[in-house]
Design a protein around this motif. Structure first.
Motif, PDB file in Angstrom:
ATOM      1  N   THR A   3      -9.277  -5.272  -4.163  1.00 23.07           N
ATOM      2  CA  THR A   3     -10.246  -5.348  -3.069  1.00 23.07           C
ATOM      3  C   THR A   3      -9.696  -6.018  -1.807  1.00 23.07           C
ATOM      4  O   THR A   3     -10.334  -5.959  -0.757  1.00 23.07           O
ATOM      5  N   ASP A   4      -8.542  -6.666  -1.886  1.00 25.31           N
ATOM      6  CA  ASP A   4      -7.975  -7.374  -0.729  1.00 25.31           C
ATOM      7  C   ASP A   4      -6.899  -6.548  -0.054  1.00 25.31           C
ATOM      8  O   ASP A   4      -6.080  -5.913  -0.713  1.00 25.31           O
ATOM      9  N   LEU A   5      -6.922  -6.569   1.288  1.00 19.20           N
ATOM     10  CA  LEU A   5      -5.869  -5.940   2.079  1.00 19.20           C
ATOM     11  C   LEU A   5      -5.259  -7.023   2.963  1.00 19.20           C
ATOM     12  O   LEU A   5      -5.975  -7.692   3.709  1.00 19.20           O
ATOM     13  N   VAL A  46       0.855  -1.192   0.000  1.00 22.75           N
ATOM     14  CA  VAL A  46       0.000   0.000   0.000  1.00 22.75           C
ATOM     15  C   VAL A  46       0.894   1.247   0.000  1.00 22.75           C
ATOM     16  O   VAL A  46       1.959   1.255   0.618  1.00 22.75           O
ATOM     17  N   ARG A  80      -1.745  -5.022  -1.116  1.00 26.61           N
ATOM     18  CA  ARG A  80      -3.008  -5.179  -1.839  1.00 26.61           C
ATOM     19  C   ARG A  80      -2.748  -6.131  -3.003  1.00 26.61           C
ATOM     20  O   ARG A  80      -2.427  -5.688  -4.111  1.00 26.61           O
ATOM     21  N   ARG A 105       1.438  -3.494   4.894  1.00 25.86           N
ATOM     22  CA  ARG A 105       0.203  -3.924   4.246  1.00 25.86           C
ATOM     23  C   ARG A 105       0.417  -4.061   2.744  1.00 25.86           C
ATOM     24  O   ARG A 105       1.173  -3.293   2.156  1.00 25.86           O
TER      25      ARG A 105
END
Length: 150
Positions: free
Chosen positions: A41-43, A9, A37, A35
């Motif tokens: 839509t996914d973290l 991210v 991605r 983090r």
């Protein structure tokens, strides 16, 4: 590596790139959480741990490590409690590095609640004493060699 960093991210990317640049330049160990991605839509939260070392014959820096998905453990409300650790390695072995590691071990043993005189405390104290004697001997040898030169 570029594709991997692109998945981080944007808010975490700069810190990650800075730490990796430091450890790739100086060598040493690192532990860092950040983090990613993997899809829009996914973290995911990951923990990266590794070490970079200089090849003594070629001078090239080589690294290895692991990356663990810790997303589930971050769901307990501890998302802002992140691991970040970087221990640069000085070129070559040194008594000062041994002393620092031994002091760190002594602190960990104290934090475990080991009582005065326990086998662990006696062992680390003996190592601290021996390292201190070796540092003193090395310094005395350096002073003697300087007097000889002068």
């Amino acid at each position: 590596m570029a594709r991997y960093v692109d998945a981080v991210v944007p808010e975490d990317r700069t810190a990650l790139e800075e730490k990796l640049t430091q450890v790739r330049t100086l060598g040493g160990m690192y532990v860092i959480e950040f983090r990613t991605r993997p899809t829009p839509t996914d973290l995911c939260w990951v923990l990266a741990r590794g070490r970079y070392e200089r090849n003594q014959s070629t001078g090239a820096m080589t690294g290895r490590g692991i990356i663990i998905d810790i997303t589930e453990s971050k769901m307990d409300g501890q998302a802002e409690d992140r691991a970040l650790f970087f221990a640069p390695r000085a070129e070559g072995p040194s008594l000062n590095h041994v002393a620092a590691l031994t002091l760190e071990a002594r602190q960990e043993i104290d934090d475990l609640g080991e009582k005065e005189g326990s086998p662990l405390r006696r062992a680390v104290d003996a190592l601290l004493w021996a390292v201190g004697r070796a540092i003193t001997a090395a310094q005395d040898g350096l002073k003697r060699s300087r007097r000889t030169i002068n």
